[in-house]
Design a protein around this motif. Structure first.
Motif, PDB file in Angstrom:
ATOM      1  N   ARG A   1       6.560 -12.104  10.686  1.00  0.00           N
ATOM      2  CA  ARG A   1       5.641 -13.125  10.172  1.00  0.00           C
ATOM      3  C   ARG A   1       4.656 -12.570   9.144  1.00  0.00           C
ATOM      4  N   GLU A   2       4.581 -11.252   9.031  1.00  0.00           N
ATOM      5  CA  GLU A   2       3.634 -10.625   8.110  1.00  0.00           C
ATOM      6  C   GLU A   2       4.240 -10.338   6.741  1.00  0.00           C
ATOM      7  N   LEU A   3       5.528 -10.647   6.579  1.00  0.00           N
ATOM      8  CA  LEU A   3       6.216 -10.378   5.315  1.00  0.00           C
ATOM      9  C   LEU A   3       6.741 -11.661   4.707  1.00  0.00           C
ATOM     10  N   VAL A   4       6.803 -11.666   3.386  1.00  0.00           N
ATOM     11  CA  VAL A   4       7.540 -12.675   2.642  1.00  0.00           C
ATOM     12  C   VAL A   4       8.408 -11.913   1.652  1.00  0.00           C
ATOM     13  N   ILE A   5       9.698 -12.269   1.624  1.00  0.00           N
ATOM     14  CA  ILE A   5      10.689 -11.488   0.883  1.00  0.00           C
ATOM     15  C   ILE A   5      11.500 -12.418  -0.010  1.00  0.00           C
ATOM     16  N   VAL A   6      11.762 -11.962  -1.241  1.00  0.00           N
ATOM     17  CA  VAL A   6      12.724 -12.649  -2.103  1.00  0.00           C
ATOM     18  C   VAL A   6      13.833 -11.670  -2.456  1.00  0.00           C
ATOM     19  N   GLY A   7      15.041 -12.211  -2.583  1.00  0.00           N
ATOM     20  CA  GLY A   7      16.205 -11.390  -2.881  1.00  0.00           C
ATOM     21  C   GLY A   7      16.792 -11.685  -4.242  1.00  0.00           C
ATOM     22  N   GLN A   8      17.861 -10.980  -4.521  1.00  0.00           N
ATOM     23  CA  GLN A   8      18.594 -11.126  -5.770  1.00  0.00           C
ATOM     24  C   GLN A   8      20.092 -11.134  -5.460  1.00  0.00           C
ATOM     25  N   GLY A   9      20.745 -12.247  -5.766  1.00  0.00           N
ATOM     26  CA  GLY A   9      22.186 -12.370  -5.578  1.00  0.00           C
ATOM     27  C   GLY A   9      22.586 -13.586  -4.765  1.00  0.00           C
TER      28      GLY A   9
ATOM     29  N   VAL B   1      19.184   2.084   3.863  1.00  0.00           N
ATOM     30  CA  VAL B   1      18.091   2.855   3.255  1.00  0.00           C
ATOM     31  C   VAL B   1      16.848   1.981   3.113  1.00  0.00           C
ATOM     32  N   SER B   2      17.041   0.736   2.712  1.00  0.00           N
ATOM     33  CA  SER B   2      15.909  -0.181   2.573  1.00  0.00           C
ATOM     34  C   SER B   2      15.206  -0.383   3.909  1.00  0.00           C
ATOM     35  N   GLU B   3      15.985  -0.533   4.959  1.00  0.00           N
ATOM     36  CA  GLU B   3      15.402  -0.688   6.290  1.00  0.00           C
ATOM     37  C   GLU B   3      14.594   0.547   6.680  1.00  0.00           C
ATOM     38  N   GLU B   4      15.153   1.713   6.419  1.00  0.00           N
ATOM     39  CA  GLU B   4      14.488   2.975   6.775  1.00  0.00           C
ATOM     40  C   GLU B   4      13.152   3.139   6.041  1.00  0.00           C
ATOM     41  N   VAL B   5      13.154   2.914   4.709  1.00  0.00           N
ATOM     42  CA  VAL B   5      11.921   3.130   3.950  1.00  0.00           C
ATOM     43  C   VAL B   5      10.895   2.032   4.239  1.00  0.00           C
ATOM     44  N   MET B   6      11.365   0.817   4.488  1.00  0.00           N
ATOM     45  CA  MET B   6      10.436  -0.271   4.810  1.00  0.00           C
ATOM     46  C   MET B   6       9.840  -0.071   6.196  1.00  0.00           C
ATOM     47  N   TYR B   7      10.640   0.397   7.134  1.00  0.00           N
ATOM     48  CA  TYR B   7      10.150   0.689   8.484  1.00  0.00           C
ATOM     49  C   TYR B   7       9.040   1.735   8.416  1.00  0.00           C
ATOM     50  N   ALA B   8       9.286   2.803   7.668  1.00  0.00           N
ATOM     51  CA  ALA B   8       8.286   3.863   7.526  1.00  0.00           C
ATOM     52  C   ALA B   8       7.013   3.326   6.867  1.00  0.00           C
ATOM     53  N   PHE B   9       7.169   2.484   5.858  1.00  0.00           N
ATOM     54  CA  PHE B   9       5.999   1.904   5.187  1.00  0.00           C
ATOM     55  C   PHE B   9       5.191   1.052   6.161  1.00  0.00           C
ATOM     56  N   LEU B  10       5.859   0.187   6.902  1.00  0.00           N
ATOM     57  CA  LEU B  10       5.150  -0.699   7.833  1.00  0.00           C
ATOM     58  C   LEU B  10       4.481   0.081   8.960  1.00  0.00           C
ATOM     59  N   GLU B  11       5.141   1.123   9.449  1.00  0.00           N
ATOM     60  CA  GLU B  11       4.518   1.963  10.481  1.00  0.00           C
ATOM     61  C   GLU B  11       3.269   2.655   9.958  1.00  0.00           C
ATOM     62  N   ALA B  12       3.309   3.063   8.698  1.00  0.00           N
ATOM     63  CA  ALA B  12       2.170   3.765   8.103  1.00  0.00           C
ATOM     64  C   ALA B  12       1.024   2.818   7.732  1.00  0.00           C
ATOM     65  N   HIS B  13       1.293   1.510   7.728  1.00  0.00           N
ATOM     66  CA  HIS B  13       0.285   0.512   7.344  1.00  0.00           C
ATOM     67  C   HIS B  13       0.216  -0.598   8.389  1.00  0.00           C
ATOM     68  N   PRO B  14      -0.252  -0.280   9.589  1.00  0.00           N
ATOM     69  CA  PRO B  14      -0.233  -1.272  10.679  1.00  0.00           C
ATOM     70  C   PRO B  14      -1.221  -2.425  10.511  1.00  0.00           C
ATOM     71  N   THR B  15      -2.192  -2.288   9.624  1.00  0.00           N
ATOM     72  CA  THR B  15      -3.199  -3.343   9.496  1.00  0.00           C
ATOM     73  C   THR B  15      -2.864  -4.383   8.425  1.00  0.00           C
ATOM     74  N   LEU B  16      -1.834  -4.130   7.619  1.00  0.00           N
ATOM     75  CA  LEU B  16      -1.453  -5.109   6.590  1.00  0.00           C
ATOM     76  C   LEU B  16      -0.865  -6.340   7.264  1.00  0.00           C
ATOM     77  N   ARG B  17      -1.312  -7.522   6.867  1.00  0.00           N
ATOM     78  CA  ARG B  17      -0.842  -8.760   7.499  1.00  0.00           C
ATOM     79  C   ARG B  17      -0.144  -9.712   6.542  1.00  0.00           C
ATOM     80  N   ARG B  18      -0.264  -9.479   5.226  1.00  0.00           N
ATOM     81  CA  ARG B  18       0.383 -10.332   4.229  1.00  0.00           C
ATOM     82  C   ARG B  18       1.030  -9.426   3.185  1.00  0.00           C
ATOM     83  N   VAL B  19       2.290  -9.067   3.459  1.00  0.00           N
ATOM     84  CA  VAL B  19       3.017  -8.136   2.592  1.00  0.00           C
ATOM     85  C   VAL B  19       4.109  -8.907   1.853  1.00  0.00           C
ATOM     86  N   ALA B  20       4.039  -8.902   0.537  1.00  0.00           N
ATOM     87  CA  ALA B  20       5.067  -9.514  -0.301  1.00  0.00           C
ATOM     88  C   ALA B  20       6.077  -8.438  -0.683  1.00  0.00           C
TER      89      ALA B  20
END
Length: 194
Positions: free
Chosen positions: A120-128, A78-97
């Motif tokens: 390269r346009e994302l930086v991600i932190v996890g939990q666990g 689900v995370s992949e699906e919603v993040m994919y849709a977000f990134l497709e809808a925002h093609p000009t964002l280059r620094r996404v936290a």
């Protein structure tokens, strides 16, 4: 209660994310994505709040950063699906936290970015600090810069200590938390040697 100190575990990740953004992106980010899980309730929601506050302490108030809340569904799919849709809808964002409810959400966000060639346009932190994320942290150039370790492998020792104290008539606090650490490329071998 025994287990994760949700606010503290989130706070550690938020601070680490803020420091990464400060050193790698000059303290600037185009957008903040929060992969949350509203059904999980108040305790895990404190994990997200801790991340937001930790991030704000380093790079400024989160309200000033454009942000989007996405439901992670508590799964990487689900995370992949919603993040994919977000990134497709925002093609000009280059620094996404990206801050995450758990490591499954972090891996889903990473897979979406990889599919779109935007890792390269994302930086991600996890939990666990789950095994798959620890493997990813070791990979040079990964967008996942780290994850707060919950260390379930140490629960037994702590629970036995609490039980023994109760059996000996000692008072124990109503909540006992694990000691959390944020694992990144610099600390991973210390806390999780291969």
């Amino acid at each position: 209660y025994f287990g994760v100190n949700n606010f503290q575990s989130g706070h550690l990740a938020g601070l680490a994310l803020g420091r990464w953004i400060d050193t790698q992106w000059g303290g600037e980010t185009d957008h903040l994505v929060v992969l949350e899980e509203p059904r999980a309730g108040a305790l895990p929601a404190a994990r997200i709040q801790g991340q937001l506050e930790g991030l704000s302490e380093v790079i400024g108030k989160q309200a000033e950063i454009p942000h989007t809340l996405l439901n992670s569904g508590n799964t990487s799919e689900v995370s992949e699906e919603v993040m994919y849709a977000f990134l497709e809808a925002h093609p000009t964002l280059r620094r996404v936290a990206v801050i995450c409810f758990n490591d499954d959400a972090a891996m889903g966000a990473l897979q979406a970015a990889r599919q779109l060639g935007r890792e390269r346009e994302l930086v991600i932190v996890g939990q666990g600090a789950d095994r798959m994320v620890r493997h990813e942290i070791r990979r040079a150039g990964s967008s996942i810069v780290g994850s707060t370790a919950f260390m379930p492998e140490r629960y037994g020792e702590k629970l036995i200590d609490i039980a023994m104290r109760i059996l000996q008539g000692e008072q124990v606090p109503p909540a006992v938390y694990m000691d959390h650490v944020f694992i990144n490329r610099e600390t991973i071998d210390l806390y999780s040697p291969e």
